[in-house]
Each structure stands twice: as C-alpha cells, then as structure tokens.
Design a protein around this motif. Structure first.
Motif, PDB file in Angstrom:
ATOM      1  N   VAL A  41      25.157  13.007  -1.195  1.00  0.00           N
ATOM      2  CA  VAL A  41      25.297  14.371  -0.659  1.00  0.00           C
ATOM      3  C   VAL A  41      24.113  14.692   0.262  1.00  0.00           C
ATOM      4  O   VAL A  41      24.294  15.227   1.362  1.00  0.00           O
ATOM      5  CB  VAL A  41      25.404  15.418  -1.808  1.00  0.00           C
ATOM      6  CG1 VAL A  41      25.347  16.825  -1.246  1.00  0.00           C
ATOM      7  CG2 VAL A  41      26.691  15.218  -2.602  1.00  0.00           C
ATOM      8  N   LYS A  45      24.391  15.491   4.356  1.00  0.00           N
ATOM      9  CA  LYS A  45      23.823  16.718   4.922  1.00  0.00           C
ATOM     10  C   LYS A  45      22.747  16.377   5.957  1.00  0.00           C
ATOM     11  O   LYS A  45      22.674  16.999   7.019  1.00  0.00           O
ATOM     12  CB  LYS A  45      23.221  17.556   3.781  1.00  0.00           C
ATOM     13  CG  LYS A  45      22.836  18.950   4.173  1.00  0.00           C
ATOM     14  CD  LYS A  45      24.015  19.862   4.079  1.00  0.00           C
ATOM     15  CE  LYS A  45      23.621  21.314   4.264  1.00  0.00           C
ATOM     16  NZ  LYS A  45      24.803  22.168   4.256  1.00  0.00           N
ATOM     17  N   GLU A  48      24.341  15.285   9.127  1.00  0.00           N
ATOM     18  CA  GLU A  48      24.927  16.424   9.852  1.00  0.00           C
ATOM     19  C   GLU A  48      23.860  17.244  10.575  1.00  0.00           C
ATOM     20  O   GLU A  48      24.116  17.860  11.594  1.00  0.00           O
ATOM     21  CB  GLU A  48      25.702  17.327   8.881  1.00  0.00           C
ATOM     22  CG  GLU A  48      27.019  16.709   8.461  1.00  0.00           C
ATOM     23  CD  GLU A  48      27.670  17.434   7.277  1.00  0.00           C
ATOM     24  OE1 GLU A  48      28.788  17.048   6.924  1.00  0.00           O
ATOM     25  OE2 GLU A  48      27.053  18.368   6.712  1.00  0.00           O
ATOM     26  N   GLU A  49      22.636  17.261   9.990  1.00  0.00           N
ATOM     27  CA  GLU A  49      21.572  18.073  10.576  1.00  0.00           C
ATOM     28  C   GLU A  49      20.626  17.250  11.451  1.00  0.00           C
ATOM     29  O   GLU A  49      19.577  17.737  11.866  1.00  0.00           O
ATOM     30  CB  GLU A  49      20.798  18.787   9.461  1.00  0.00           C
ATOM     31  CG  GLU A  49      21.702  19.725   8.682  1.00  0.00           C
ATOM     32  CD  GLU A  49      20.949  20.653   7.748  1.00  0.00           C
ATOM     33  OE1 GLU A  49      19.711  20.611   7.729  1.00  0.00           O
ATOM     34  OE2 GLU A  49      21.625  21.424   7.040  1.00  0.00           O
ATOM     35  N   LEU A  62      15.242  20.101   2.930  1.00  0.00           N
ATOM     36  CA  LEU A  62      16.686  19.954   2.687  1.00  0.00           C
ATOM     37  C   LEU A  62      16.963  19.861   1.181  1.00  0.00           C
ATOM     38  O   LEU A  62      17.868  20.520   0.656  1.00  0.00           O
ATOM     39  CB  LEU A  62      17.195  18.701   3.413  1.00  0.00           C
ATOM     40  CG  LEU A  62      18.644  18.281   3.170  1.00  0.00           C
ATOM     41  CD1 LEU A  62      19.593  19.370   3.632  1.00  0.00           C
ATOM     42  CD2 LEU A  62      18.957  16.996   3.912  1.00  0.00           C
ATOM     43  N   ILE A  66      19.449  22.541  -0.692  1.00  0.00           N
ATOM     44  CA  ILE A  66      20.820  22.064  -0.883  1.00  0.00           C
ATOM     45  C   ILE A  66      21.300  22.324  -2.311  1.00  0.00           C
ATOM     46  O   ILE A  66      20.533  22.214  -3.272  1.00  0.00           O
ATOM     47  CB  ILE A  66      20.926  20.560  -0.533  1.00  0.00           C
ATOM     48  CG1 ILE A  66      22.385  20.166  -0.342  1.00  0.00           C
ATOM     49  CG2 ILE A  66      20.261  19.687  -1.582  1.00  0.00           C
ATOM     50  CD1 ILE A  66      22.553  18.798   0.307  1.00  0.00           C
ATOM     51  N   SER A  81      28.832  20.142  -1.852  1.00  0.00           N
ATOM     52  CA  SER A  81      27.557  20.311  -1.159  1.00  0.00           C
ATOM     53  C   SER A  81      27.557  21.716  -0.582  1.00  0.00           C
ATOM     54  O   SER A  81      28.372  22.017   0.292  1.00  0.00           O
ATOM     55  CB  SER A  81      27.469  19.274  -0.034  1.00  0.00           C
ATOM     56  OG  SER A  81      26.420  19.574   0.845  1.00  0.00           O
ATOM     57  N   ASP A  82      26.697  22.591  -1.101  1.00  0.00           N
ATOM     58  CA  ASP A  82      26.676  24.001  -0.693  1.00  0.00           C
ATOM     59  C   ASP A  82      28.087  24.596  -0.717  1.00  0.00           C
ATOM     60  O   ASP A  82      28.510  25.270   0.230  1.00  0.00           O
ATOM     61  CB  ASP A  82      26.058  24.152   0.703  1.00  0.00           C
ATOM     62  CG  ASP A  82      24.560  23.844   0.674  1.00  0.00           C
ATOM     63  OD1 ASP A  82      23.919  24.103  -0.364  1.00  0.00           O
ATOM     64  OD2 ASP A  82      24.031  23.344   1.676  1.00  0.00           O
ATOM     65  N   ARG A  84      30.958  23.184  -0.414  1.00  0.00           N
ATOM     66  CA  ARG A  84      31.984  22.437   0.346  1.00  0.00           C
ATOM     67  C   ARG A  84      32.334  21.152  -0.402  1.00  0.00           C
ATOM     68  O   ARG A  84      31.448  20.434  -0.858  1.00  0.00           O
ATOM     69  CB  ARG A  84      31.433  22.116   1.739  1.00  0.00           C
ATOM     70  CG  ARG A  84      32.372  21.288   2.611  1.00  0.00           C
ATOM     71  CD  ARG A  84      31.912  21.329   4.058  1.00  0.00           C
ATOM     72  NE  ARG A  84      30.590  20.737   4.215  1.00  0.00           N
ATOM     73  CZ  ARG A  84      30.362  19.548   4.773  1.00  0.00           C
ATOM     74  NH1 ARG A  84      31.358  18.818   5.231  1.00  0.00           N
ATOM     75  NH2 ARG A  84      29.145  19.088   4.902  1.00  0.00           N
ATOM     76  N   VAL A  86      32.900  17.582  -0.766  1.00  0.00           N
ATOM     77  CA  VAL A  86      32.531  16.403   0.046  1.00  0.00           C
ATOM     78  C   VAL A  86      32.872  15.096  -0.692  1.00  0.00           C
ATOM     79  O   VAL A  86      32.339  14.039  -0.368  1.00  0.00           O
ATOM     80  CB  VAL A  86      31.021  16.435   0.414  1.00  0.00           C
ATOM     81  CG1 VAL A  86      30.714  17.573   1.370  1.00  0.00           C
ATOM     82  CG2 VAL A  86      30.143  16.518  -0.835  1.00  0.00           C
TER      83      VAL A  86
END
Ligand code: DC
Length: 222
Positions: A41, A45, A48-49, A62, A66, A81-82, A84, A86
């Motif tokens: 996870v 993330k 993505e960032e 992070l 998270i 994850s937050d 969402r 995943v």
C-alpha cells in the motif's frame, strides 16, 4: 486448545505463506494479518505521488499520514488505502518490486512494524519476512516457510496468469531471485530464519498439506 495463540509465518516471496496463513487462520478461527500488503500500500501511494526509494523524508511523511485498513469479507480480505479499495492494484509485478525497494527504508519498516503490532496479537496468524525476528519476537509459534526459487517463481507465474496479468515464466523466476537477494541483503530486518522457528520446505507440498503439518506442530506443542 484453550489459549488463543499468536502464530507467525516468515519466508521468501512465493513460498505460499499467504495461502497457508489464510487456511490456518480459517481452521483455527483466527484473524489473518498480511504484512506484505502494508508495504505494498505504501509503495502504491508513493508511486502515485512520485516518491521513490531513497526519498526518506517524503516516505516518512507518507507513512505518518497514510491510513491502511483490512476488511474480512465472504470473498476474502480487502485492503484499503485512505479509504480506497486497492486490493487488486497492490498486486502487480511493478508494485512487488517497488514494495521490496521501499521496505529497505528504516523509516518505512519502523512505521509498518508499529502498525503491524497494533493489528497483531493472540488469535492472529501474521505472515511476512521479519515477524519472528523483529515484529513479534514473543510469538507463541514461529514458522519459516521455504521452497526452491524455481518452484516459487512458477507459483507466482500461475497466480499472475490467473489474474489476467501477462508475464513470462523466466521473467517471474528472475524477479523472484532478484527480490530474494534484496530481501536477504537489506540492512534493516533482512529475511532470516529465527532460531526458534519451525522450518518447512513446501517445494513438494500443497498449501493444504503445509497447513495440516503446521496444525500438527501447533497441537504437539500446545
Ligand atoms: O509478501 P509480499 O510479496 O506481499 O511482500 C511485498 C514486499 O514487502 C516484499 O518484497 C518484502 C516486503 N515485506 C517485508 O519487508 N516485510 C514484511 N513483513 C512483509 C513484506
């Protein structure tokens, strides 16, 4: 068996830990803790960032913000994850490599170990790389599950195909060996067999057989 135990399973990628841990948890009525998913996870993330391995400050921040959650459903465990879902997104070969890389960072390992300790305890089967040595040295029963790289790569390959992810067998075996090297040689919490772990080679055993063998070991000791 009156007392609920904390059972841990360590071992390299593709040894069958997650399948076996799930079967064992179901047979015992315990919860299953997939600690590799927590690293996956963070890896997703981070990607993505635009955060890469080596960006220690960003990774630390992070890990603080998270929110990683698990949900047990009829169809299996879901990972969030937050908020969402995943579950599928964290299982790609790309995220496997990235998870291995970021799991070499001390800040990430410490944050994940804290989270894992909150999620673990009596009545849990926790599966990962450093369960018996670092996260739960006090575990009641420790297993180390192994198999040859060839066999582990072949299992991963079949798993990927079943999920519709294209790959070649040689590529997956190569990745398995590469990940082993990274997991065994990292500075923080490298993959090792705990002294008090029960070693099982699953090369010639299916998951049901391994789980049965584990249950026998548990019953003999408790
Ligand atoms: O078990 P897995 O393939 O989902 O794990 C993904 C990566 O996370 C793996 O390369 C090593 C790392 N990992 C770890 O360092 N410590 C754990 N307890 C679990 C996983």
């Amino acid at each position: 068996m009156a007392r609920r135990l904390l059972i841990v399973i360590d071992g390299p990628a593709g040894a069958g830990k997650s399948t076996v841990a799930r079967i064992l948890a179901r047979k015992l009525g315990y919860r299953y803790l997939d600690t590799g998913a927590t690293y996956r996870v963070v890896a997703l993330k981070a990607r993505e960032e635009g955060i890469r391995a080596g960006m220690t400050m960003e990774l630390q921040r992070l890990c603080v913000r998270i929110e990683i959650e698990f949900e047990d459903t009829e169809e299996g465990q879901r990972v969030y994850s937050d908020g969402r879902d995943v579950t599928e997104a964290i299982r790609t070969p790309e995220i496997s490599i990235m998870a291995s890389r970021i799991s070499q960072e001390r800040v990430v390992r410490e944050a994940m170990a804290d989270l894992q300790r909150k999620l673990g305890g009596p009545g849990v089967v926790a599966e990962g790389r450093d369960m018996g040595m670092v996260v739960f040295p006090q575990a009641d029963v420790k297993f180390y599950l192994d198999a040859t790289p060839q066999e582990r790569g072949t299992r991963r390959y079949k798993e990927l195909l079943a999920r519709g992810i294209s790959a070649t067998l040689s590529q997956v075996i190569e990745e398995t060996i590469k990940r082993d090297e990274e997991d065994q040689n990292r500075k923080v919490a490298p993959l090792q067999v705990a002294q008090d772990a029960i070693y099982i080679d699953s090369t010639e055993m299916n998951a049901e057989k391994v789980a049965e063998r584990m249950l026998t070991e548990i019953e003999n000791r408790w």
